[in-house]
Design a protein around this motif. Sequence first.
Motif, PDB file in Angstrom:
ATOM      1  N   ARG A   1       0.835  -1.198   0.000  1.00 47.29           N
ATOM      2  CA  ARG A   1       0.000   0.000   0.000  1.00 47.29           C
ATOM      3  C   ARG A   1       0.872   1.251   0.000  1.00 47.29           C
ATOM      4  NH1 ARG A   1      -5.240   1.553   1.392  1.00 47.29           N
ATOM      5  NH2 ARG A   1      -5.872  -0.605   1.770  1.00 47.29           N
ATOM      6  N   HIS A   2       0.361   2.315  -0.640  1.00 45.28           N
ATOM      7  CA  HIS A   2       1.126   3.565  -0.787  1.00 45.28           C
ATOM      8  C   HIS A   2       1.513   4.150   0.565  1.00 45.28           C
ATOM      9  CE1 HIS A   2       2.224   7.612  -1.700  1.00 45.28           C
ATOM     10  NE2 HIS A   2       1.069   8.133  -1.363  1.00 45.28           N
ATOM     11  N   LEU A   3       0.557   4.297   1.462  1.00 45.82           N
ATOM     12  CA  LEU A   3       0.805   4.847   2.786  1.00 45.82           C
ATOM     13  C   LEU A   3       0.331   3.865   3.844  1.00 45.82           C
ATOM     14  CD1 LEU A   3      -0.337   8.570   2.327  1.00 45.82           C
ATOM     15  CD2 LEU A   3       1.991   7.674   2.336  1.00 45.82           C
ATOM     16  N   LYS A   4       1.007   3.883   4.969  1.00 38.08           N
ATOM     17  CA  LYS A   4       0.671   3.004   6.079  1.00 38.08           C
ATOM     18  C   LYS A   4      -0.611   3.482   6.758  1.00 38.08           C
ATOM     19  CE  LYS A   4       2.665   1.370  10.451  1.00 38.08           C
ATOM     20  NZ  LYS A   4       3.822   1.501  11.357  1.00 38.08           N
ATOM     21  N   VAL A   5      -1.531   2.551   6.998  1.00 40.47           N
ATOM     22  CA  VAL A   5      -2.781   2.881   7.677  1.00 40.47           C
ATOM     23  C   VAL A   5      -2.975   1.911   8.827  1.00 40.47           C
ATOM     24  CG1 VAL A   5      -5.260   3.201   7.443  1.00 40.47           C
ATOM     25  CG2 VAL A   5      -3.775   3.648   5.506  1.00 40.47           C
ATOM     26  N   GLU A   6      -3.184   2.450  10.021  1.00 45.05           N
ATOM     27  CA  GLU A   6      -3.398   1.617  11.196  1.00 45.05           C
ATOM     28  C   GLU A   6      -4.779   1.881  11.772  1.00 45.05           C
ATOM     29  OE1 GLU A   6      -0.279   2.519  13.892  1.00 45.05           O
ATOM     30  OE2 GLU A   6       1.289   1.545  12.704  1.00 45.05           O
ATOM     31  N   GLU A   7      -5.474   0.792  12.085  1.00 41.18           N
ATOM     32  CA  GLU A   7      -6.785   0.868  12.727  1.00 41.18           C
ATOM     33  C   GLU A   7      -7.758   1.711  11.909  1.00 41.18           C
ATOM     34  OE1 GLU A   7      -6.146   2.431  16.588  1.00 41.18           O
ATOM     35  OE2 GLU A   7      -4.812   0.822  17.211  1.00 41.18           O
ATOM     36  N   GLY A   8      -7.782   1.460  10.612  1.00 39.33           N
ATOM     37  CA  GLY A   8      -8.702   2.228   9.773  1.00 39.33           C
ATOM     38  C   GLY A   8      -8.176   3.623   9.518  1.00 39.33           C
ATOM     39  N   VAL A   9      -8.958   4.386   8.824  1.00 40.47           N
ATOM     40  CA  VAL A   9      -8.577   5.765   8.473  1.00 40.47           C
ATOM     41  C   VAL A   9      -9.102   6.718   9.527  1.00 40.47           C
ATOM     42  CG1 VAL A   9      -8.758   7.571   6.760  1.00 40.47           C
ATOM     43  CG2 VAL A   9      -8.614   5.199   6.029  1.00 40.47           C
ATOM     44  N   ARG A  10      -8.180   7.422  10.165  1.00 36.87           N
ATOM     45  CA  ARG A  10      -8.581   8.363  11.204  1.00 36.87           C
ATOM     46  C   ARG A  10      -8.865   9.735  10.616  1.00 36.87           C
ATOM     47  NH1 ARG A  10      -3.260   7.271  14.634  1.00 36.87           N
ATOM     48  NH2 ARG A  10      -2.510   7.316  12.498  1.00 36.87           N
ATOM     49  N   THR A  11      -9.543  10.557  11.387  1.00 33.02           N
ATOM     50  CA  THR A  11      -9.737  11.937  10.969  1.00 33.02           C
ATOM     51  C   THR A  11      -8.464  12.727  11.253  1.00 33.02           C
ATOM     52  OG1 THR A  11     -10.629  12.522  13.146  1.00 33.02           O
ATOM     53  CG2 THR A  11     -12.203  11.839  11.446  1.00 33.02           C
ATOM     54  N   VAL A  12      -8.394  13.913  10.727  1.00 30.95           N
ATOM     55  CA  VAL A  12      -7.226  14.762  10.960  1.00 30.95           C
ATOM     56  C   VAL A  12      -7.094  15.041  12.456  1.00 30.95           C
ATOM     57  CG1 VAL A  12      -6.218  17.016  10.498  1.00 30.95           C
ATOM     58  CG2 VAL A  12      -7.367  15.780   8.678  1.00 30.95           C
ATOM     59  N   ARG A  13      -5.899  14.856  13.002  1.00 36.85           N
ATOM     60  CA  ARG A  13      -5.683  14.912  14.461  1.00 36.85           C
ATOM     61  C   ARG A  13      -5.430  16.354  14.896  1.00 36.85           C
ATOM     62  NH1 ARG A  13      -1.443  10.221  13.549  1.00 36.85           N
ATOM     63  NH2 ARG A  13      -0.569  10.746  15.591  1.00 36.85           N
ATOM     64  N   ILE A  14      -6.517  17.096  15.065  1.00 36.43           N
ATOM     65  CA  ILE A  14      -6.423  18.527  15.321  1.00 36.43           C
ATOM     66  C   ILE A  14      -5.817  18.812  16.690  1.00 36.43           C
ATOM     67  CG2 ILE A  14      -7.736  20.668  15.532  1.00 36.43           C
ATOM     68  CD1 ILE A  14      -9.782  19.454  13.607  1.00 36.43           C
ATOM     69  N   GLY A  15      -6.331  18.165  17.732  1.00 36.71           N
ATOM     70  CA  GLY A  15      -5.853  18.436  19.089  1.00 36.71           C
ATOM     71  C   GLY A  15      -4.380  18.123  19.253  1.00 36.71           C
ATOM     72  N   GLU A  16      -3.948  16.982  18.763  1.00 38.63           N
ATOM     73  CA  GLU A  16      -2.543  16.596  18.874  1.00 38.63           C
ATOM     74  C   GLU A  16      -1.652  17.566  18.104  1.00 38.63           C
ATOM     75  OE1 GLU A  16       0.259  12.658  17.971  1.00 38.63           O
ATOM     76  OE2 GLU A  16      -1.915  12.592  17.645  1.00 38.63           O
ATOM     77  N   ALA A  17      -2.097  17.958  16.909  1.00 41.18           N
ATOM     78  CA  ALA A  17      -1.316  18.902  16.113  1.00 41.18           C
ATOM     79  C   ALA A  17      -1.202  20.252  16.812  1.00 41.18           C
ATOM     80  CB  ALA A  17      -1.960  19.078  14.738  1.00 41.18           C
ATOM     81  N   PHE A  18      -2.279  20.700  17.449  1.00 39.78           N
ATOM     82  CA  PHE A  18      -2.250  21.990  18.140  1.00 39.78           C
ATOM     83  C   PHE A  18      -1.258  21.953  19.307  1.00 39.78           C
ATOM     84  CE2 PHE A  18      -3.869  24.986  21.348  1.00 39.78           C
ATOM     85  CZ  PHE A  18      -3.865  26.145  20.602  1.00 39.78           C
ATOM     86  N   ARG A  19      -1.232  20.844  20.049  1.00 39.13           N
ATOM     87  CA  ARG A  19      -0.294  20.739  21.182  1.00 39.13           C
ATOM     88  C   ARG A  19       1.155  20.749  20.689  1.00 39.13           C
ATOM     89  NH1 ARG A  19      -4.372  17.176  22.884  1.00 39.13           N
ATOM     90  NH2 ARG A  19      -3.258  15.374  22.023  1.00 39.13           N
ATOM     91  N   ILE A  20       1.423  20.052  19.595  1.00 44.57           N
ATOM     92  CA  ILE A  20       2.789  20.042  19.043  1.00 44.57           C
ATOM     93  C   ILE A  20       3.180  21.439  18.563  1.00 44.57           C
ATOM     94  CG2 ILE A  20       4.220  19.156  17.162  1.00 44.57           C
ATOM     95  CD1 ILE A  20       2.637  16.552  17.325  1.00 44.57           C
ATOM     96  N   ALA A  21       2.229  22.130  17.930  1.00 43.84           N
ATOM     97  CA  ALA A  21       2.516  23.479  17.443  1.00 43.84           C
ATOM     98  C   ALA A  21       2.817  24.431  18.592  1.00 43.84           C
ATOM     99  CB  ALA A  21       1.336  23.991  16.619  1.00 43.84           C
ATOM    100  N   MET A  22       2.089  24.296  19.693  1.00 44.66           N
ATOM    101  CA  MET A  22       2.313  25.170  20.844  1.00 44.66           C
ATOM    102  C   MET A  22       3.691  24.939  21.474  1.00 44.66           C
ATOM    103  SD  MET A  22      -0.110  27.350  21.287  1.00 44.66           S
ATOM    104  CE  MET A  22       0.043  27.484  19.506  1.00 44.66           C
ATOM    105  N   LYS A  23       4.182  23.708  21.394  1.00 36.64           N
ATOM    106  CA  LYS A  23       5.508  23.417  21.934  1.00 36.64           C
ATOM    107  C   LYS A  23       6.619  23.997  21.047  1.00 36.64           C
ATOM    108  CE  LYS A  23       4.223  19.110  24.293  1.00 36.64           C
ATOM    109  NZ  LYS A  23       4.409  17.636  24.332  1.00 36.64           N
TER     110      LYS A  23
END
Length: 500
Positions: A223-245
Amino acid sequence: MEFGHFLSAMTPLNLGLALFGVIAGTIVGSIPGLTATMALAILVPITFSMEPASALILLGAIYTGAIYGGAYAAILLNTPGTPSAIATTFDGYPMAKKGDGDLAVALACFASVFGGMVGAIALLFLAPPLSKVALAFGPIEYFWLSIFGLSLIASLSEGNLAKGLAGGAFGMILSTVGVAEISADIRLTFGSQTLIGGFGVVGALIGLYCIPVLIDLVAVPDRHLKVEEGVRTVRIGEAFRIAMKSKFNLVRSSIIGTLVGILPGAGGSVAGLVAYSEAKRTAKPHQKFGEGEPDGIMATESANNATVGGGFIPTLVLGIPGTPPDAIVLGALLIQGVRTGPAMFTQSGSIVYTFIYGLIIATILMLPAGLLIGRYAYKSIVTIPKAVLVPTVGFMTIIGTYSIRNSISDVVLMLGLGIFGWVVARFGFKASPIVLGLILGPIAEQGFVQGWTIGSAINNLPGMFFGRPISQAIIAFTLITLILPLFLARKQRKSELEAE
């Protein structure tokens, strides 16, 4: 008075135009070959019947959306949708390969909005003083700026400086093919009509980045890209925490993008590479740039979106377009009867300030629109079968390359470069130094020839090249960029030997 301009930007018509422009620009920018310049050129005619402020808001929204849209293809297909997204591929695609493409898309959106806001606010408050910086740059400064850009090859070579320098030199040779900009000499065409037009940057980008990916997609059954546990939605909360750091990285990269944006001809590709190199230079020991480091994506995307506001500074204040999209906006203004220049902020203040507030609003609207489009783009790319993905992307690369100059020769050159890029990648050569040389080669050549001509005329070549204060500062930064990595590597080897 300025509050009245803000209310003018908030009218239903202008809000609708801003939202439409962001969505249209994002979609166009995500397709390899369809650049922000092309999107603006296509849509300029519909602005002729609009009020000048509304027309500017629409064009600015398309521009900022297209710059962000280039991140989708860079992250999910390893192909920069626009030249500004070159450095986004360095860590975006590795993140996607590890199954974090959704997180990478969200990080790109947050960084793009932040950088766009910094550039727009700089346009609002700092336009007149910053425009004087652009006026201070002559041909010699552009020559040394391009040399500084080429010094970034050291940070893009991923441990093999010799191959990186060879790639950069090859890119500069490619930039000389065809008709010379200054002398109009025909060079390195070997009698071929196909090579007279030279290698276009966008076609080279598509060939060197996209074609090798398509070949690998066909060659590898996985497969072109790795997918785990189905297709998730865009991880907004996690991305925001990383951006704040990484607030400091976002601020620094946005400032770099704004400053590079005000220099005519530099653009988002140079800004993204400079910001990425700076982020990598100041990285902490645990950060692995080139292997899926979030800071790499945020540095690039915040810088290239900050160039939108920065590029409008010389366009509006001096009538000097900073990038090709700025030139199209300048042309639209002239057709509307609006004259740019230092007096524009006083004589046409209502138009300018309404546009700037509209650009800020469009940047804010890019957050929900970008996350929503990114969610569906990610789902589509990771779930679409290869039998559909490869022909679709292949068709878009051909159409995108052909549509730039309506030339089948560009398609032939794109495919040739793509196969060449796939072959040399097997021997450890990266596409990035080649593209960097191709982009900076014409800037360096033009600045050098003009500087040499002026220096010869005044009989002071050394003073022309080494006696100007801005040139001296750029030379110093270049030496630091080249010497510091060598010093740090030597220090690290010494500490490792002492530890043994």
